[in-house]
Scaffold this motif. Sequence first.
Motif, PDB file in Angstrom:
ATOM      1  N   LYS A   1     -73.990 -42.067  33.860  1.00 33.22           N
ATOM      2  CA  LYS A   1     -72.941 -42.697  33.076  1.00 33.22           C
ATOM      3  C   LYS A   1     -72.092 -41.619  32.406  1.00 33.22           C
ATOM      4  CE  LYS A   1     -75.745 -46.781  32.066  1.00 33.22           C
ATOM      5  NZ  LYS A   1     -76.380 -47.593  30.998  1.00 33.22           N
ATOM      6  N   THR A   2     -70.817 -41.891  32.287  1.00 36.81           N
ATOM      7  CA  THR A   2     -69.906 -40.865  31.778  1.00 36.81           C
ATOM      8  C   THR A   2     -70.067 -40.601  30.290  1.00 36.81           C
ATOM      9  OG1 THR A   2     -68.193 -42.546  31.469  1.00 36.81           O
ATOM     10  CG2 THR A   2     -68.193 -41.342  33.562  1.00 36.81           C
ATOM     11  N   ASP A   3     -70.670 -41.548  29.552  1.00 35.84           N
ATOM     12  CA  ASP A   3     -70.723 -41.357  28.098  1.00 35.84           C
ATOM     13  C   ASP A   3     -71.900 -40.516  27.624  1.00 35.84           C
ATOM     14  OD1 ASP A   3     -72.851 -43.099  28.432  1.00 35.84           O
ATOM     15  OD2 ASP A   3     -71.964 -44.749  27.286  1.00 35.84           O
ATOM     16  N   GLY A   4     -72.855 -40.214  28.514  1.00 37.40           N
ATOM     17  CA  GLY A   4     -73.988 -39.367  28.134  1.00 37.40           C
ATOM     18  C   GLY A   4     -74.891 -39.977  27.083  1.00 37.40           C
ATOM     19  N   ARG A   5     -74.902 -41.289  26.981  1.00 31.78           N
ATOM     20  CA  ARG A   5     -75.591 -41.950  25.866  1.00 31.78           C
ATOM     21  C   ARG A   5     -77.088 -41.676  25.855  1.00 31.78           C
ATOM     22  NH1 ARG A   5     -77.916 -46.937  25.441  1.00 31.78           N
ATOM     23  NH2 ARG A   5     -77.081 -47.595  27.462  1.00 31.78           N
ATOM     24  N   GLU A   6     -77.752 -41.716  27.015  1.00 30.48           N
ATOM     25  CA  GLU A   6     -79.208 -41.552  27.044  1.00 30.48           C
ATOM     26  C   GLU A   6     -79.616 -40.122  26.700  1.00 30.48           C
ATOM     27  OE1 GLU A   6     -77.418 -42.917  29.508  1.00 30.48           O
ATOM     28  OE2 GLU A   6     -77.897 -45.035  29.149  1.00 30.48           O
ATOM     29  N   MET A   7     -78.873 -39.132  27.213  1.00 31.96           N
ATOM     30  CA  MET A   7     -79.174 -37.759  26.823  1.00 31.96           C
ATOM     31  C   MET A   7     -78.922 -37.559  25.331  1.00 31.96           C
ATOM     32  SD  MET A   7     -77.670 -34.072  28.147  1.00 31.96           S
ATOM     33  CE  MET A   7     -78.608 -34.008  29.677  1.00 31.96           C
ATOM     34  N   ALA A   8     -77.842 -38.129  24.837  1.00 33.18           N
ATOM     35  CA  ALA A   8     -77.547 -38.013  23.407  1.00 33.18           C
ATOM     36  C   ALA A   8     -78.656 -38.631  22.562  1.00 33.18           C
ATOM     37  CB  ALA A   8     -76.209 -38.679  23.090  1.00 33.18           C
ATOM     38  N   GLU A   9     -79.215 -39.737  23.031  1.00 25.93           N
ATOM     39  CA  GLU A   9     -80.304 -40.380  22.291  1.00 25.93           C
ATOM     40  C   GLU A   9     -81.553 -39.494  22.290  1.00 25.93           C
ATOM     41  OE1 GLU A   9     -82.634 -43.322  20.263  1.00 25.93           O
ATOM     42  OE2 GLU A   9     -80.514 -42.737  20.327  1.00 25.93           O
ATOM     43  N   ALA A  10     -81.856 -38.855  23.422  1.00 26.76           N
ATOM     44  CA  ALA A  10     -82.996 -37.938  23.464  1.00 26.76           C
ATOM     45  C   ALA A  10     -82.788 -36.778  22.493  1.00 26.76           C
ATOM     46  CB  ALA A  10     -83.194 -37.415  24.887  1.00 26.76           C
ATOM     47  N   ILE A  11     -81.569 -36.252  22.424  1.00 28.90           N
ATOM     48  CA  ILE A  11     -81.258 -35.174  21.485  1.00 28.90           C
ATOM     49  C   ILE A  11     -81.441 -35.652  20.047  1.00 28.90           C
ATOM     50  CG2 ILE A  11     -79.418 -33.680  20.604  1.00 28.90           C
ATOM     51  CD1 ILE A  11     -78.247 -33.681  23.484  1.00 28.90           C
ATOM     52  N   ARG A  12     -80.959 -36.858  19.753  1.00 33.32           N
ATOM     53  CA  ARG A  12     -81.069 -37.387  18.391  1.00 33.32           C
ATOM     54  C   ARG A  12     -82.527 -37.513  17.956  1.00 33.32           C
ATOM     55  NH1 ARG A  12     -82.442 -41.592  15.789  1.00 33.32           N
ATOM     56  NH2 ARG A  12     -82.951 -42.809  17.661  1.00 33.32           N
ATOM     57  N   VAL A  13     -83.378 -38.027  18.845  1.00 36.86           N
ATOM     58  CA  VAL A  13     -84.785 -38.203  18.512  1.00 36.86           C
ATOM     59  C   VAL A  13     -85.475 -36.852  18.329  1.00 36.86           C
ATOM     60  CG1 VAL A  13     -86.996 -39.112  19.312  1.00 36.86           C
ATOM     61  CG2 VAL A  13     -84.906 -40.451  19.636  1.00 36.86           C
ATOM     62  N   ALA A  14     -85.149 -35.890  19.192  1.00 37.42           N
ATOM     63  CA  ALA A  14     -85.736 -34.552  19.054  1.00 37.42           C
ATOM     64  C   ALA A  14     -85.333 -33.918  17.720  1.00 37.42           C
ATOM     65  CB  ALA A  14     -85.305 -33.670  20.214  1.00 37.42           C
ATOM     66  N   LEU A  15     -84.083 -34.108  17.316  1.00 37.24           N
ATOM     67  CA  LEU A  15     -83.637 -33.612  16.012  1.00 37.24           C
ATOM     68  C   LEU A  15     -84.381 -34.294  14.873  1.00 37.24           C
ATOM     69  CD1 LEU A  15     -79.791 -33.357  16.615  1.00 37.24           C
ATOM     70  CD2 LEU A  15     -81.255 -31.460  15.893  1.00 37.24           C
TER      71      LEU A  15
ATOM     72  N   GLU B   1     -91.609 -22.249  17.804  1.00 37.85           N
ATOM     73  CA  GLU B   1     -92.269 -23.527  17.572  1.00 37.85           C
ATOM     74  C   GLU B   1     -91.528 -24.608  18.359  1.00 37.85           C
ATOM     75  OE1 GLU B   1     -93.101 -26.797  13.995  1.00 37.85           O
ATOM     76  OE2 GLU B   1     -92.153 -24.871  13.527  1.00 37.85           O
ATOM     77  N   VAL B   2     -92.277 -25.454  19.030  1.00 34.84           N
ATOM     78  CA  VAL B   2     -91.680 -26.618  19.682  1.00 34.84           C
ATOM     79  C   VAL B   2     -91.669 -27.731  18.637  1.00 34.84           C
ATOM     80  CG1 VAL B   2     -91.747 -28.204  21.625  1.00 34.84           C
ATOM     81  CG2 VAL B   2     -92.629 -25.878  21.891  1.00 34.84           C
ATOM     82  N   SER B   3     -90.526 -27.913  18.014  1.00 30.60           N
ATOM     83  CA  SER B   3     -90.481 -28.780  16.837  1.00 30.60           C
ATOM     84  C   SER B   3     -90.030 -30.203  17.136  1.00 30.60           C
ATOM     85  CB  SER B   3     -89.555 -28.177  15.776  1.00 30.60           C
ATOM     86  OG  SER B   3     -88.231 -28.044  16.274  1.00 30.60           O
ATOM     87  N   GLY B   4     -89.506 -30.443  18.330  1.00 39.19           N
ATOM     88  CA  GLY B   4     -89.060 -31.790  18.664  1.00 39.19           C
ATOM     89  C   GLY B   4     -88.913 -31.959  20.164  1.00 39.19           C
ATOM     90  N   TYR B   5     -89.211 -33.133  20.659  1.00 39.43           N
ATOM     91  CA  TYR B   5     -89.077 -33.424  22.089  1.00 39.43           C
ATOM     92  C   TYR B   5     -88.910 -34.924  22.280  1.00 39.43           C
ATOM     93  CZ  TYR B   5     -90.702 -34.938  26.658  1.00 39.43           C
ATOM     94  OH  TYR B   5     -90.810 -35.583  27.869  1.00 39.43           O
ATOM     95  N   ALA B   6     -88.030 -35.300  23.185  1.00 38.70           N
ATOM     96  CA  ALA B   6     -87.865 -36.718  23.522  1.00 38.70           C
ATOM     97  C   ALA B   6     -87.341 -36.841  24.938  1.00 38.70           C
ATOM     98  CB  ALA B   6     -86.908 -37.406  22.548  1.00 38.70           C
ATOM     99  N   THR B   7     -87.651 -37.951  25.568  1.00 36.84           N
ATOM    100  CA  THR B   7     -87.116 -38.234  26.898  1.00 36.84           C
ATOM    101  C   THR B   7     -86.680 -39.688  26.959  1.00 36.84           C
ATOM    102  OG1 THR B   7     -87.547 -38.062  29.284  1.00 36.84           O
ATOM    103  CG2 THR B   7     -89.376 -38.810  27.896  1.00 36.84           C
ATOM    104  N   ARG B   8     -85.613 -39.925  27.692  1.00 33.94           N
ATOM    105  CA  ARG B   8     -85.077 -41.272  27.877  1.00 33.94           C
ATOM    106  C   ARG B   8     -84.703 -41.445  29.350  1.00 33.94           C
ATOM    107  NH1 ARG B   8     -87.172 -41.693  23.726  1.00 33.94           N
ATOM    108  NH2 ARG B   8     -86.407 -42.560  21.755  1.00 33.94           N
TER     109      ARG B   8
END
Length: 421
Positions: free
Chosen positions: A279-293, A262-269
């Motif tokens: 950027k070294t902090d990975g903030r935008e990828m982390a935000e996409a992961i958070r929204v998908a979760l 099942e594709v249960s979550g997806y997000a893009t930033r």
Amino acid sequence: MSRRVVITGMGVRAPGGSGTEEFWSLLAAGRTATRRISFFDPTPFRSQLAGECDFDAGAEGLTPREVRRMDRATQFAVVCARDAVSDSRLDFGALDPSRVGVSLGSAVAAATSLEREYLVLSDAGRQWEVDPGYLSPHMYDYLTPGKMPAEVAWTVGAEGPVALVSNGCTSGLDAVGNAVQLIADGTADVMLAGAADTPVTPVVVASFDAIKATTNRNDDPAHASRPFDASRNGFVLAEGAAVFVLEELERARARGATIYAEVSGYATRLNAYHMTGLKTDGREMAEAIRVALDQSRLNADAIDYVNAHGSGTVQNDRHETAAFKRALGDHAYRTPISSIKSMVGHSLGAIGSVEIAACALAMKHNVVPPTANLYRSDPECDLDYVPLTAREQRVDTVLTVGSGFGGFQSAMLLRRPEGVS
């Protein structure tokens, strides 16, 4: 209420194999399929390596007319779509065609055919004024990226929403995410979704040479792609494709379909920062992961495996490591993470879909594929990147991520639905 969406069929073409089973066999064994470029003489180029597919269009069932009409990437997409339909055992002829759609991704679309035709028209670049008498009658098809999903739509008789997503190297994730949303909100019942790219051409190779994004480890093609390794120095360009049949969960269960995930979550930033920089902090990828979760209604500790973008560039691997720590907290240190680009290279817009296939197969077989060529980790990449050898373990929930030029950062959650063993 939003409908739940599952994968019930897939088709894959990737370096080192001619179908889904061979693709998984290569990953599970930790074998690499990167080699010296054979499609043209790579000697003049800084990076002379690629993940090439041994693709025979005639043997794949394409007619000479189809081969002439379609760019190589479109051929890949059509063949994978046929495989996915067969694998799904879904009778497309019995469906309402207006409720069936196609969503495909590609970064460079018909680059293979466009370069070939330019060389013919310009007499290999010697003529500024070209003779239109040498123009291919299919040039319009090559110039129009939307021709790829249109060909797949014709293949299955889809008359619903049809689109091409071109977000660079996240295209394969974003095209599937788009398809999932169309089913979830009731716009379509069934979608063919995935991506294809065949960028192993001189102009694309030269483009990545210019920015030194690809590795120049030409003396050792099999070990040139080294995500997270301290000695990595760029990615290996590749070609490939993967296409899926997506449908609503209850429909799939009612017809007794085999459900991969099942594709249960997806997000893009987007990082709105730099065309190629991260950027070294990975903030935008982390935000996409958070929204998908959040969409999946899962906590970070539910993730059993992370499929990393893992391109093998220094900035990408460190950026991802930071993003995983930021999004998953302490669980990032307990979660196996790997990059299949170490084995099949980086097929640009296609790789996100190829990696979705790898994740679904990891769930099916309860095996985490390894990161090949990872002998000595970068100290700043201090997570469990599953070096060299596949790992047997229960895999019920997978996070897969992508990062693309332009600043695109995408994340998708795949999970095993209740009642699926």
